[in-house]
Design a protein around this motif. Sequence first.
Motif, PDB file in Angstrom:
ATOM      1  N   ALA A 193       0.805  -1.232   0.000  1.00 53.65           N
ATOM      2  CA  ALA A 193       0.000   0.000   0.000  1.00 53.65           C
ATOM      3  C   ALA A 193       0.833   1.275   0.000  1.00 53.65           C
ATOM      4  CB  ALA A 193      -0.931   0.000   1.206  1.00 53.65           C
ATOM      5  N   LYS A 194       2.053   1.218   0.543  1.00 55.29           N
ATOM      6  CA  LYS A 194       2.845   2.445   0.612  1.00 55.29           C
ATOM      7  C   LYS A 194       3.288   2.934  -0.764  1.00 55.29           C
ATOM      8  CE  LYS A 194       7.132  -0.016   1.842  1.00 55.29           C
ATOM      9  NZ  LYS A 194       8.203  -0.105   2.875  1.00 55.29           N
ATOM     10  N   TYR A 195       3.114   2.108  -1.782  1.00 51.77           N
ATOM     11  CA  TYR A 195       3.460   2.518  -3.151  1.00 51.77           C
ATOM     12  C   TYR A 195       2.199   2.712  -3.993  1.00 51.77           C
ATOM     13  CZ  TYR A 195       8.055   0.897  -1.658  1.00 51.77           C
ATOM     14  OH  TYR A 195       9.227   0.725  -0.967  1.00 51.77           O
ATOM     15  N   LYS A 196       1.087   3.034  -3.346  1.00 51.12           N
ATOM     16  CA  LYS A 196      -0.205   3.081  -4.036  1.00 51.12           C
ATOM     17  C   LYS A 196      -0.311   4.180  -5.086  1.00 51.12           C
ATOM     18  CE  LYS A 196      -2.431   5.726  -0.319  1.00 51.12           C
ATOM     19  NZ  LYS A 196      -3.513   5.687   0.695  1.00 51.12           N
ATOM     20  N   ASN A 197       0.622   5.117  -5.088  1.00 49.13           N
ATOM     21  CA  ASN A 197       0.583   6.167  -6.108  1.00 49.13           C
ATOM     22  C   ASN A 197       1.382   5.808  -7.358  1.00 49.13           C
ATOM     23  OD1 ASN A 197      -1.052   7.946  -4.588  1.00 49.13           O
ATOM     24  ND2 ASN A 197       0.725   8.639  -3.419  1.00 49.13           N
ATOM     25  N   MET A 198       2.065   4.674  -7.333  1.00 51.36           N
ATOM     26  CA  MET A 198       2.822   4.242  -8.508  1.00 51.36           C
ATOM     27  C   MET A 198       1.870   3.726  -9.586  1.00 51.36           C
ATOM     28  SD  MET A 198       6.197   2.333  -6.901  1.00 51.36           S
ATOM     29  CE  MET A 198       6.944   2.132  -8.535  1.00 51.36           C
ATOM     30  N   THR A 199       2.275   3.865 -10.820  1.00 48.33           N
ATOM     31  CA  THR A 199       1.449   3.421 -11.950  1.00 48.33           C
ATOM     32  C   THR A 199       1.113   1.946 -11.854  1.00 48.33           C
ATOM     33  OG1 THR A 199       2.481   5.078 -13.371  1.00 48.33           O
ATOM     34  CG2 THR A 199       1.345   3.279 -14.475  1.00 48.33           C
ATOM     35  N   ILE A 200       2.068   1.141 -11.380  1.00 47.08           N
ATOM     36  CA  ILE A 200       1.872  -0.316 -11.360  1.00 47.08           C
ATOM     37  C   ILE A 200       1.136  -0.805 -10.111  1.00 47.08           C
ATOM     38  CG2 ILE A 200       3.911  -0.768 -12.779  1.00 47.08           C
ATOM     39  CD1 ILE A 200       5.353  -1.561 -10.142  1.00 47.08           C
ATOM     40  N   SER A 201       0.742   0.082  -9.221  1.00 49.43           N
ATOM     41  CA  SER A 201       0.118  -0.326  -7.965  1.00 49.43           C
ATOM     42  C   SER A 201      -1.253  -0.963  -8.179  1.00 49.43           C
ATOM     43  CB  SER A 201      -0.034   0.885  -7.046  1.00 49.43           C
ATOM     44  OG  SER A 201      -0.814   0.553  -5.921  1.00 49.43           O
ATOM     45  N   LEU A 202      -1.488  -2.094  -7.521  1.00 47.58           N
ATOM     46  CA  LEU A 202      -2.805  -2.723  -7.575  1.00 47.58           C
ATOM     47  C   LEU A 202      -3.838  -1.855  -6.849  1.00 47.58           C
ATOM     48  CD1 LEU A 202      -2.115  -6.528  -6.946  1.00 47.58           C
ATOM     49  CD2 LEU A 202      -2.121  -5.258  -9.103  1.00 47.58           C
ATOM     50  N   TYR A 203      -3.382  -1.059  -5.900  1.00 42.79           N
ATOM     51  CA  TYR A 203      -4.287  -0.137  -5.191  1.00 42.79           C
ATOM     52  C   TYR A 203      -4.808   0.926  -6.158  1.00 42.79           C
ATOM     53  CZ  TYR A 203      -2.906  -2.190  -0.745  1.00 42.79           C
ATOM     54  OH  TYR A 203      -2.713  -3.064   0.294  1.00 42.79           O
ATOM     55  N   LYS A 204      -3.916   1.456  -6.963  1.00 47.57           N
ATOM     56  CA  LYS A 204      -4.314   2.468  -7.949  1.00 47.57           C
ATOM     57  C   LYS A 204      -5.225   1.845  -9.008  1.00 47.57           C
ATOM     58  CE  LYS A 204      -2.499   6.076 -11.007  1.00 47.57           C
ATOM     59  NZ  LYS A 204      -3.528   5.837 -12.027  1.00 47.57           N
ATOM     60  N   SER A 205      -4.867   0.664  -9.462  1.00 44.61           N
ATOM     61  CA  SER A 205      -5.677  -0.001 -10.489  1.00 44.61           C
ATOM     62  C   SER A 205      -7.069  -0.341  -9.962  1.00 44.61           C
ATOM     63  CB  SER A 205      -4.976  -1.280 -10.969  1.00 44.61           C
ATOM     64  OG  SER A 205      -5.707  -1.884 -12.013  1.00 44.61           O
ATOM     65  N   THR A 206      -7.148  -0.738  -8.700  1.00 49.30           N
ATOM     66  CA  THR A 206      -8.457  -1.022  -8.104  1.00 49.30           C
ATOM     67  C   THR A 206      -9.345   0.218  -8.132  1.00 49.30           C
ATOM     68  OG1 THR A 206      -7.571  -2.745  -6.640  1.00 49.30           O
ATOM     69  CG2 THR A 206      -9.661  -1.736  -5.999  1.00 49.30           C
ATOM     70  N   GLU A 207      -8.753   1.342  -7.795  1.00 49.63           N
ATOM     71  CA  GLU A 207      -9.504   2.604  -7.804  1.00 49.63           C
ATOM     72  C   GLU A 207      -9.970   2.962  -9.213  1.00 49.63           C
ATOM     73  OE1 GLU A 207      -8.758   7.388  -6.896  1.00 49.63           O
ATOM     74  OE2 GLU A 207      -7.277   5.906  -6.242  1.00 49.63           O
ATOM     75  N   ASP A 208      -9.068   2.843 -10.189  1.00 50.46           N
ATOM     76  CA  ASP A 208      -9.384   3.238 -11.563  1.00 50.46           C
ATOM     77  C   ASP A 208     -10.400   2.293 -12.214  1.00 50.46           C
ATOM     78  OD1 ASP A 208      -7.617   5.312 -11.248  1.00 50.46           O
ATOM     79  OD2 ASP A 208      -5.966   4.324 -12.295  1.00 50.46           O
ATOM     80  N   THR A 209     -10.135   0.996 -12.139  1.00 46.16           N
ATOM     81  CA  THR A 209     -11.054   0.038 -12.764  1.00 46.16           C
ATOM     82  C   THR A 209     -12.358  -0.057 -11.984  1.00 46.16           C
ATOM     83  OG1 THR A 209      -9.941  -1.784 -11.593  1.00 46.16           O
ATOM     84  CG2 THR A 209      -9.250  -1.349 -13.848  1.00 46.16           C
TER      85      THR A 209
END
Length: 329
Positions: free
Chosen positions: A282-298
């Motif tokens: 989670a601490k890398y959630k702002n990276m392009t490859i983050s699953l956290y970011k992808s979860t938010e976008d998708t």
Amino acid sequence: MKSIKTQILVSMFTAFTLMPTAAIAAPEITLGLSNWPGWVAWYVAKHNGYFKEYHAHFKLVWFSSYMTSVEALSAGKIDANCQALIDTIAPVEKGVPIKVVLTTDNSAGNDALMVSNNIKTFKQLEGKTIAVRMDSIEQYLDEYALKKNDVPLNKVSFTNMSTADAAAALMAGRVGAAGVWNPWIQRIEQRHTGHVLFSSASAPGVIPDIVAANKSIIKKYPEQFVALAKVWYKTVQFIDKHPQQAAKIMAPHVELSPTVYQQALAGTHLFGKELNYHSMNAKYKNMTISLYKSTEDTGKFLLKVKAINKVPDPSMFIDPTCVNDAIKK
């Protein structure tokens, strides 16, 4: 005095109870996979003996239909499955007890919006029909491409088809465009009936693929999933160093030549140790490859198409424990 028979039985019982835990074979954990380079790669691990090397007791279960494998995991018919993150979010939101334990890859060209040969620009897509499996990652990528290239979604029409049928419709000239993934991209190109207008190579981090597993299996055999991560890390190292050899191992499983399959493999960005660490934590959630970011976008897309009622909290179903422990141990 004990009889000889009794003494023998006592000795056998004592030997069994003192037997090391590692000597007792762990049950095989079923891992579903289907026709995607980032998942067919598990056959490289099997061929090279990595499962045995790390005492990872997994049985690979092949599915000719990708969505059948996703449904099998949700129904508890298999223990774990290779699938796209976007296809994991809806089951999680509906309460299916699964967690993401590993990132296998990001699509880097193996998903594409293919168009007929007479279409050269996005502007020419206006008024055309795009064949795609609705509510899928392909529709998501198509919409991503249209928005990025300033084509309003109401200027095109989507028609719901399986990926195979969408590719066939484009090749037959029945539609102007199709959202497909390999091997369909290659088949369309080989028949010279269409070309790529936009692919996931231009959308890093948009399509992550993962291994999801039943929570109860993870809890019961945590060390097995640590071992699985180690197997994967070594597999990625081998493929990166020996892509031609890897293609020779993988190609027969999908009935393609090694030369053709090597091209498909090149369109898949496999995730080793470092990329897994960054994508899963989670601490890398702002990276392009983050699953956290992808979860938010998708998740926003899934809400729009009414596949979910709310976007689930990524920290509730993304479990980095195994990939992190596999790095340490």
